[in-house]
Design a protein around this motif. Sequence first.
Motif: not given
Length: 257
Positions: A1-9, A17-36
Motif C-alpha cells: 500500500m502506498t500513499g498516506l498510510v503504508s501497511l506491512t502484513l 502514517l506517511e504524511a510527515a512532518p505533521m502526519n495530519l489527519v485528513s479525510r484521505e489519510l483516514t480513508m487509507q487508514l480504514r482500508e489498512a
Amino acid sequence: MTGLVSLTLGQRCEVRLEAAPMNLVSRELTMQLREALKRVAQHEDARVVVLSSAGDRTFCAGSDIAEFEGLHGQGAEGKLLLEKLVYRQLAVLEVPVIAAIEGHALGGGLELALSCDIRVASEHSKLGLPELRLGVVPGSGGTQRLARVVGLGRAKEMILLGELITAERAEQIGLVNRVVPSGQALTIAREMADEVAARGPLAVRHAKRLIDASLDRPLDEGMALELDASEDVFSSADMLEGARAFKDKRAPRFTGR
C-alpha cells in the motif's frame, strides 16, 4: 500500500502514517487508514499490530486546522463520524495494537494513540488535547477514552486546560506505558510486539477482549465471560502445546487453534 498510510502484513503487522512532518489527519489519510485496518482484520496470520508514523518530529498533530472553516455547520459531522468509525475500527481489532509515538501526539493524534492498547513514547514527545484553545472539543474519542486511561481528574485537567505534557509526565499518569530514548519508540514497540506475537494467539485475543469488557460490565458478568474464555482456551491445541513446551523446557509453537 502506498500513499498516506503504508501497511506491512505478517504475524507482526505494521501500519505507518506517511504524511510527515505533521502526519495530519485528513479525510484521505483516514480513508487509507480504514482500508489498512480492514486488511489487518482479514489477515489470518496477524497476532499484533504496531502503529507508527514517518519522521521524528510529530507522531500525529491531529486535524488540519486550515480545514476548520470549511467544516463550519454540518460539514464537520461527516469528518467526525468517519474518524470515530476508523478509530473504533482500530480499537476493536481482535489483536493488540502498540503505538510507537516518536514526536508529538496532539489532538486527533493523541486520540488515535488512545485507540491503541499500549503506547510507547520517545523522551522528547509531548502529548495533549488542545482543542478547547481553538473553540472546539476533542471529537474523535478524547473525552471518552482519555478518562478511561488516566481517570476523570487527569482527563479534565488535560482537556480543560489544553496543556501539553511531557512523555515523562504522561508515563507518570498512565497515559503512556513506556518512555524510551529519542529515536527508539518504533524499535521498542517492535520488541514488545514480538513478545506478544510469541504468546498463544487465542489466549491473547481473549485477554484483550476481556480487559476491554471489564470497563463497562459488572464484576460478576466479567467473571462469567472470563470463565467462558478460559473454557475455550483449555479446549485448544495451544493450551496443550504450551503445557508440553513448559514441561520440555522449550519455546512453544502456537498455531492459534
